[in-house]
Write a protein that holds these residues in place. Structure first.
Motif, mmCIF file in Angstrom:
data_model
loop_
_atom_site.group_PDB
_atom_site.id
_atom_site.type_symbol
_atom_site.label_atom_id
_atom_site.label_comp_id
_atom_site.label_asym_id
_atom_site.label_seq_id
_atom_site.Cartn_x
_atom_site.Cartn_y
_atom_site.Cartn_z
ATOM 1 N N ASP A 40 0.887 -1.239 0.286
ATOM 2 C CA ASP A 40 -0.137 -0.074 0.047
ATOM 3 C C ASP A 40 0.796 1.143 -0.114
ATOM 4 O O ASP A 40 1.825 1.259 0.944
ATOM 5 N N LEU A 41 1.033 2.064 -0.861
ATOM 6 C CA LEU A 41 1.742 3.114 -1.268
ATOM 7 C C LEU A 41 1.053 4.310 -0.868
ATOM 8 O O LEU A 41 -0.335 4.562 -1.291
ATOM 9 N N SER A 42 1.719 5.429 -0.623
ATOM 10 C CA SER A 42 1.089 6.845 -0.525
ATOM 11 C C SER A 42 2.103 7.572 -1.243
ATOM 12 O O SER A 42 3.347 7.602 -1.197
ATOM 13 N N PHE A 43 1.361 8.381 -2.018
ATOM 14 C CA PHE A 43 2.424 9.461 -2.889
ATOM 15 C C PHE A 43 2.247 11.041 -2.107
ATOM 16 O O PHE A 43 1.105 11.393 -2.008
ATOM 17 N N ILE A 44 3.439 11.434 -1.879
ATOM 18 C CA ILE A 44 3.320 12.737 -0.888
ATOM 19 C C ILE A 44 3.980 13.621 -1.709
ATOM 20 O O ILE A 44 5.119 13.377 -2.213
ATOM 21 N N ARG A 45 3.495 14.854 -1.814
ATOM 22 C CA ARG A 45 4.169 16.089 -2.476
ATOM 23 C C ARG A 45 3.981 17.245 -1.409
ATOM 24 O O ARG A 45 2.607 17.318 -0.932
ATOM 25 N N ASP A 46 5.050 17.732 -1.101
ATOM 26 C CA ASP A 46 4.796 19.080 -0.183
ATOM 27 C C ASP A 46 4.120 18.872 1.306
ATOM 28 O O ASP A 46 3.335 19.332 1.861
ATOM 29 N N GLY A 47 4.487 17.644 1.672
ATOM 30 C CA GLY A 47 3.801 16.987 2.900
ATOM 31 C C GLY A 47 2.358 16.527 2.811
ATOM 32 O O GLY A 47 1.993 16.490 4.144
ATOM 33 N N ARG A 48 1.746 16.558 1.788
ATOM 34 C CA ARG A 48 0.236 16.291 1.713
ATOM 35 C C ARG A 48 0.442 14.870 0.897
ATOM 36 O O ARG A 48 0.958 14.528 -0.111
ATOM 37 N N VAL A 49 -0.747 14.195 1.275
ATOM 38 C CA VAL A 49 -0.614 12.760 0.442
ATOM 39 C C VAL A 49 -1.742 13.017 -0.609
ATOM 40 O O VAL A 49 -2.856 13.604 -0.653
ATOM 41 N N ILE A 50 -1.290 12.980 -1.960
ATOM 42 C CA ILE A 50 -1.929 13.230 -3.128
ATOM 43 C C ILE A 50 -2.676 12.003 -3.750
ATOM 44 O O ILE A 50 -3.862 12.284 -4.247
ATOM 45 N N GLN A 51 -2.003 10.991 -3.636
ATOM 46 C CA GLN A 51 -2.726 9.477 -4.029
ATOM 47 C C GLN A 51 -2.205 8.455 -3.172
ATOM 48 O O GLN A 51 -1.111 8.254 -2.729
ATOM 49 N N LYS A 52 -3.268 7.816 -3.049
ATOM 50 C CA LYS A 52 -3.187 6.475 -2.249
ATOM 51 C C LYS A 52 -3.199 5.104 -3.212
ATOM 52 O O LYS A 52 -4.590 5.269 -3.949
ATOM 53 N N GLY A 53 -2.559 4.149 -3.077
ATOM 54 C CA GLY A 53 -3.036 3.093 -3.992
ATOM 55 C C GLY A 53 -2.386 2.008 -3.481
ATOM 56 O O GLY A 53 -1.278 1.884 -2.728
ATOM 57 N N ALA A 54 -2.676 0.584 -4.228
ATOM 58 C CA ALA A 54 -1.865 -0.544 -3.760
ATOM 59 C C ALA A 54 -1.086 -1.136 -5.142
ATOM 60 O O ALA A 54 -1.792 -0.775 -6.246
#
Lengths: 261, 285
Positions: A40-54
């Motif tokens: 399960d991955l979280s993509f984070i930019r500028d401290g915010r989670v932009i997208q989550k998915g597996a």
């Protein structure tokens, strides 16, 4: 993760976002073969989670022109073991990893965690300890499923003191469990040429279909009747080799002869 | 009825069809030919029922997937594909004799699947690498392609059987084996070899392409020079050469038949031999 390692040792490329693995797990079927590898991955930019998915095997996840593949995993060598020990009526619980040292202060002794095994010789989780005391040191294993092992082999502790978690008296150790830590291996692919490749593939197939399954020659058959006889004339025009046409006309003629017979 | 029994029946029926085709050649009565065709069709239906039943049972076991996932399932599907491909060819080109040279492959594939020691005939759950919708497309197109090449190989065998002896200047039509005269003409064989090879080639191309697209989706690379991939490329090149020499250089008859046999050897190695090499496709354990 903030950078990715490029193929063929071409260095690393920094990412303008970061990837966090929230969870990784492996599922197994009843027969022991693997069922799912999943991160399960979280993509984070500028401290915010932009997208989550597996990301699963066969099911990569796409984030901004990059595809993340579940490509490998490994067990982390530093598994944590939940140990508890009691002396008299006093019970204590600690979490230890391989190489840790903890003190048994009441007896002026120290314990080294020599090994932490998730599945020791098919007998389940186990931890090997070495206790240093004033009179020397003593080694022993602490198995989580000691009761079951003893039930299968009643003479175990008498014959193998190494299996006795109460070997260092008056302490008795118990292993409550070993948590497996995994590391996930992700592969990242950037593939801007995908439409080109698909176009190429379809063109190639179309070409094959045209070459093999469209007719390249025409044939004319004329039938007329003169003086009570029927005359059949065959003519052709072809782009192919002469012998192919000849062969096809030969085949046609033999069919015709059979039909007439 | 269990699917294993149905698979057994299909094996037996394919063998019966082969025997009927042999009778057709030797006795030269069309009755046997019609009986043989009906038998093959029956075999295809029984086999399809077994396939569907195995598919259903896998869902009942909670690990549902199309039965195309291991060596056993691929062998049985190969046998089925050969039979289906053959019936189509026979429908287009009523030459009953070819069946005697093609049906043995259906039968042998089934027999191999059930007789070889260590063959795992159980329904196994799909490992993560195979959990994809591409599995069906990839396997079906590859095996239909193999089936096409098998039919071409059968025709090439007939070609050489017919050729044997017929070149002798002393051998007149009287001294020749009478059954040889029932074999299809060289022209027909040549055409059938070309047609089934061309169809097999297109299907193999689709199979390699879908495999490559799947690999890209599953692993991020189109091609990784795994032994199966390498050998499928070699097979593809052999058949490409064969089709080119025909269309460009005008090779035909004997040379085509010889290339068909080389190509089929390569198909067999791609399918069976590669299992003994390590790689992504080594589904033989």
């Amino acid at each position: 993760v903030k950078a990715i390692e490029l193929k063929d040792n071409k260095g690393t490329r920094p990412l303008d976002f970061s990837v966090r693995c929230d969870r990784f797990w492996v599922d197994f079927y009843e027969n022991g073969s693997p069922k799912t590898y999943r991160s399960d991955l979280s993509f984070i930019r500028d401290g915010r989670v932009i997208q989550k998915g597996a990301a699963l095997v066969n099911h990569p996840i796409t984030f901004e022109n990059l595809r993340f593949y579940q490509s490998s995993y490994e067990r982390s060598p530093n598994n944590k073991a939940a140990l508890s020990y009691s002396r008299g009526g006093v019970k204590k619980e600690i979490g230890v990893a391989k190489g840790d040292v903890f003190e048994l202060a009441a007896d002026n002794a120290t314990a080294d965690v020599l090994r932490v095994e998730e599945n020791m010789m098919e007998m389940g989780p186990a931890v090997k300890l070495r206790i240093h005391a004033t009179q020397g040191h003593v080694d022993f294993w602490v198995f989580k499923h000691l009761e079951e092992i003893k039930a299968m082999n009643p003479m175990l502790l008498a014959s193998m003191p190494l299996f006795d978690p109460g070997r260092f008296k008056p302490y008795v150790f118990r292993l409550n469990g070993v948590d497996n830590k995994y590391r996930t291996g992700l592969q990242v692919v950037s593939d801007p040429g995908l439409p080109m490749i698909f176009t190429g593939g379809f063109l190639m197939l179309a070409g094959l279909l045209i070459v093999f399954f469209m007719s390249h020659f025409r044939i004319w058959i004329g039938i007329d009747r003169a003086q009570g006889k029927t005359r059949i004339r065959i003519a052709d025009r072809s782009a192919g080799k002469k012998w192919i046409t000849e062969r096809d006309i030969r085949l046609l003629l033999s069919h015709l002869r059979q039909e007439i017979k | 009825m269990s699917y294993a029994i149905l698979f057994g029946w299909a094996t037996f029926i394919y063998f019966a069809a082969f025997v009927f085709y042999l009778f057709r050649i030797i006795i030269n009565k069309d009755l046997w030919g019609r009986l043989a065709t009906l038998t093959v069709c029956l075999g295809i239906v029984v086999h399809a029922a077994a396939f569907l039943l195995r598919w259903k049972v896998s869902y009942d076991l909670g690990i549902g997937h199309i039965p195309l996932s291991n060596f056993y399932e691929s062998l049985t599907f190969f046998a089925w594909a050969i039979a289906v491909f053959y019936v189509l060819i026979e429908w287009r080109n009523p030459q009953k004799v070819i069946g005697a040279f093609v049906m043995p492959f259906s039968f042998l594939s089934m027999a191999y699947a059930s007789l070889v020691p260590g063959m795992n005939t159980d329904i196994q759950p799909l490992v993560p690498a195979l959990q994809s919708n591409w599995l069906t497309t990839h396997v079906v197109s590859c095996f239909l392609g193999y089936a096409g090449f098998t039919i071409a190989f059968g025709c090439a065998l007939i070609f050489f059987v017919k050729k044997m002896g017929s070149n002798h200047p002393t051998a007149s039509s009287q001294t020749e084996n009478p059954w040889k005269t029932h074999l299809p003409s060289f022209d027909t064989l040549d055409m059938l070899i070309y047609q089934s090879t061309a169809l097999g080639f297109v299907l193999l191309t689709v199979g390699i392409m879908t495999g490559s697209v799947w690999a890209h989706y599953a692993w991020g690379t189109y091609w990784s020079w795994d032994p199966k991939e390498t050998w499928s490329l070699i097979t593809w090149i052999i058949y490409a050469i064969m089709l080119h020499t025909r269309l460009v250089r005008g090779w035909h008859l004997k040379r085509m038949a010889a290339l068909t046999i080389i190509g089929f050897a390569s198909v067999l190695f791609t399918y069976l031999g590669v299992n003994y090499l390590p790689g992504l496709h080594s589904y033989l354990k």
